[in-house]
Scaffold this motif. Structure first.
Motif, PDB file in Angstrom:
ATOM      1  N   THR A 138       0.845  -1.188   0.000  1.00 53.32           N
ATOM      2  CA  THR A 138       0.000   0.000   0.000  1.00 53.32           C
ATOM      3  C   THR A 138       0.880   1.238   0.000  1.00 53.32           C
ATOM      4  OG1 THR A 138      -1.774  -1.104   1.222  1.00 53.32           O
ATOM      5  CG2 THR A 138      -1.741   1.306   1.286  1.00 53.32           C
ATOM      6  N   VAL A 139       0.644   2.121  -0.954  1.00 54.02           N
ATOM      7  CA  VAL A 139       1.392   3.378  -1.021  1.00 54.02           C
ATOM      8  C   VAL A 139       0.663   4.411  -0.177  1.00 54.02           C
ATOM      9  CG1 VAL A 139       2.349   5.165  -2.521  1.00 54.02           C
ATOM     10  CG2 VAL A 139       2.159   2.805  -3.350  1.00 54.02           C
ATOM     11  N   LEU A 140       1.364   4.931   0.814  1.00 49.98           N
ATOM     12  CA  LEU A 140       0.789   5.909   1.733  1.00 49.98           C
ATOM     13  C   LEU A 140       1.449   7.262   1.447  1.00 49.98           C
ATOM     14  CD1 LEU A 140      -1.299   5.649   4.042  1.00 49.98           C
ATOM     15  CD2 LEU A 140       0.628   5.490   5.624  1.00 49.98           C
ATOM     16  N   ILE A 141       0.739   8.130   0.733  1.00 46.16           N
ATOM     17  CA  ILE A 141       1.306   9.407   0.283  1.00 46.16           C
ATOM     18  C   ILE A 141       0.910  10.523   1.246  1.00 46.16           C
ATOM     19  CG2 ILE A 141       1.450  11.064  -1.610  1.00 46.16           C
ATOM     20  CD1 ILE A 141       0.664   8.849  -3.524  1.00 46.16           C
ATOM     21  N   ASN A 142       1.910  11.156   1.812  1.00 45.15           N
ATOM     22  CA  ASN A 142       1.653  12.293   2.694  1.00 45.15           C
ATOM     23  C   ASN A 142       1.722  13.588   1.877  1.00 45.15           C
ATOM     24  OD1 ASN A 142       1.312  13.230   5.539  1.00 45.15           O
ATOM     25  ND2 ASN A 142       3.204  14.344   5.063  1.00 45.15           N
ATOM     26  N   THR A 143       0.685  14.382   1.943  1.00 46.66           N
ATOM     27  CA  THR A 143       0.642  15.613   1.143  1.00 46.66           C
ATOM     28  C   THR A 143       0.054  16.753   1.965  1.00 46.66           C
ATOM     29  OG1 THR A 143      -0.100  16.528  -0.991  1.00 46.66           O
ATOM     30  CG2 THR A 143      -1.676  15.183   0.230  1.00 46.66           C
ATOM     31  N   SER A 154       5.611   4.229   2.720  1.00 44.71           N
ATOM     32  CA  SER A 154       5.342   5.600   3.134  1.00 44.71           C
ATOM     33  C   SER A 154       6.206   6.540   2.316  1.00 44.71           C
ATOM     34  CB  SER A 154       5.649   5.752   4.626  1.00 44.71           C
ATOM     35  OG  SER A 154       5.523   7.097   5.038  1.00 44.71           O
ATOM     36  N   VAL A 155       5.576   7.575   1.724  1.00 45.09           N
ATOM     37  CA  VAL A 155       6.333   8.460   0.842  1.00 45.09           C
ATOM     38  C   VAL A 155       5.713   9.854   0.840  1.00 45.09           C
ATOM     39  CG1 VAL A 155       4.973   7.821  -1.201  1.00 45.09           C
ATOM     40  CG2 VAL A 155       7.339   8.634  -1.488  1.00 45.09           C
ATOM     41  N   SER A 208      11.017   7.813   7.076  1.00 36.50           N
ATOM     42  CA  SER A 208       9.749   7.287   6.571  1.00 36.50           C
ATOM     43  C   SER A 208       9.214   8.087   5.394  1.00 36.50           C
ATOM     44  CB  SER A 208       8.706   7.274   7.697  1.00 36.50           C
ATOM     45  OG  SER A 208       8.497   8.590   8.182  1.00 36.50           O
ATOM     46  N   LYS A 209       9.970   9.048   4.914  1.00 34.93           N
ATOM     47  CA  LYS A 209       9.520   9.832   3.755  1.00 34.93           C
ATOM     48  C   LYS A 209       9.635   9.048   2.459  1.00 34.93           C
ATOM     49  CE  LYS A 209      11.777  13.432   2.585  1.00 34.93           C
ATOM     50  NZ  LYS A 209      12.360  14.754   2.743  1.00 34.93           N
ATOM     51  N   ALA A 210      10.292   7.888   2.489  1.00 36.47           N
ATOM     52  CA  ALA A 210      10.346   6.982   1.337  1.00 36.47           C
ATOM     53  C   ALA A 210      10.860   5.640   1.838  1.00 36.47           C
ATOM     54  CB  ALA A 210      11.243   7.540   0.237  1.00 36.47           C
TER      55      ALA A 210
END
Length: 280
Positions: free
Chosen positions: A93-98, A182-183, A247-249
């Motif tokens: 699962t790609v968890l994109i923080n924006t 997490s990215v 955890s940014k990537a």
């Protein structure tokens, strides 16, 4: 009879003339000749060298043979076969923080939707206003369009009422995979590189596998309190080592979302809330 005497007698008996030059030449030949003791030492030395060389050759042959036998089982494949990412074997699962960067978010979602291992894409939304219907529709369409597999990634927004970096670590009960990538919305990892990192994570699923290394070291100890110093990218480059991954990537197991939110001391949460620009 010595060699010198033999040469001199041979010269006299043959009617040749004897001269000091001939004697000097003969003397040089005597001193340059190998004595029996020197000869034996050289033979022993060469014999020992040949023996060691033979042992080394035999050892290398065994290593080469052994490597050829176990090679297929230990080979690293930087571009794993697509079967690794079939739905039956799970994906990530790609968890994109924006945060207020919709143009970057669109690029990020489009890119990760095209990666074969992406089972779902969640956007951590921490703005006071919810995402517009236009943005929702656009991102849903782009996921379906960019996906390279028959199994289309599930796309959704994870809405939060306040802007807080702790939001990216909240547990998500509807996850279908153990693996979380997490990215940040401004970080684009090529799909083939991402899939290789995922295969590495699968070999050790309770570790953290990522692309942003950092390091720390003991700075000082005062009044029984240990203090550490944080080193950024240049420290990693200079020292040639690292002690943590941001955890940014990064890949990690979804259980750490639960542990962070419910088991981590509240003081850690407060610090993250206060230092909102801290690298996480």
């Amino acid at each position: 009879m010595s060699t010198l005497v033999a040469i001199r007698d041979a010269a006299l008996n043959s009617g040749g003339d004897y001269s000091p030059a001939k004697e000097k030449a003969a003397t040089r030949g005597v001193f340059n000749g190998r004595s029996p003791l020197l000869h034996r030492r050289i033979k022993l030395l060469l014999g020992g060298f040949k023996f060691k060389l033979l042992i080394c050759f035999a050892f290398l042959s065994i290593v080469v043979w052994f490597s050829s036998k176990i090679g297929p089982f230990m080979e690293w494949n930087p571009h794993p076969d697509s079967s690794v990412f079939s739905p039956s074997r799970g994906g990530f699962t790609v968890l994109i923080n924006t945060w207020k960067r919709n143009s970057l978010l669109k690029q990020s979602v489009a890119h990760y939707a095209s990666c074969r291992g992406a089972d779902a894409i969640h956007v951590v939304w921490s703005e006071s206003d919810p995402p517009s219907n236009q943005l929702r529709s656009y991102l849903n369409d782009i996921v379906l369009k960019k996906s390279q597999t028959a199994h289309k990634p599930n796309f959704k927004f994870d809405l939060n009422e306040e802007d807080n970096l702790n939001n990216r670590f909240k547990p998500r009960p509807d996850l279908r995979t153990d693996a979380i990538f997490s990215v940040d919305d401004d970080v684009i990892v090529p799909c083939r590189t991402l899939e290789f990192a995922f295969s590495m994570w699968q070999s050790a699923p309770f570790t953290m596998v990522g692309f942003v290394p950092r390091m720390h070291w003991l700075d000082q100890k005062t009044n029984g309190m240990t203090q550490y110093k944080y080193g950024g990218w240049w420290s990693v480059w200079w020292m040639g080592t690292y002690s943590m991954v941001l955890s940014k990537a990064a890949f990690f197991h979804r259980k750490y979302l639960e542990l962070y939110t419910n088991e981590m001391p509240r003081s850690i949460h407060d610090y993250v809330t206060k230092e909102r620009y801290t690298e996480l």
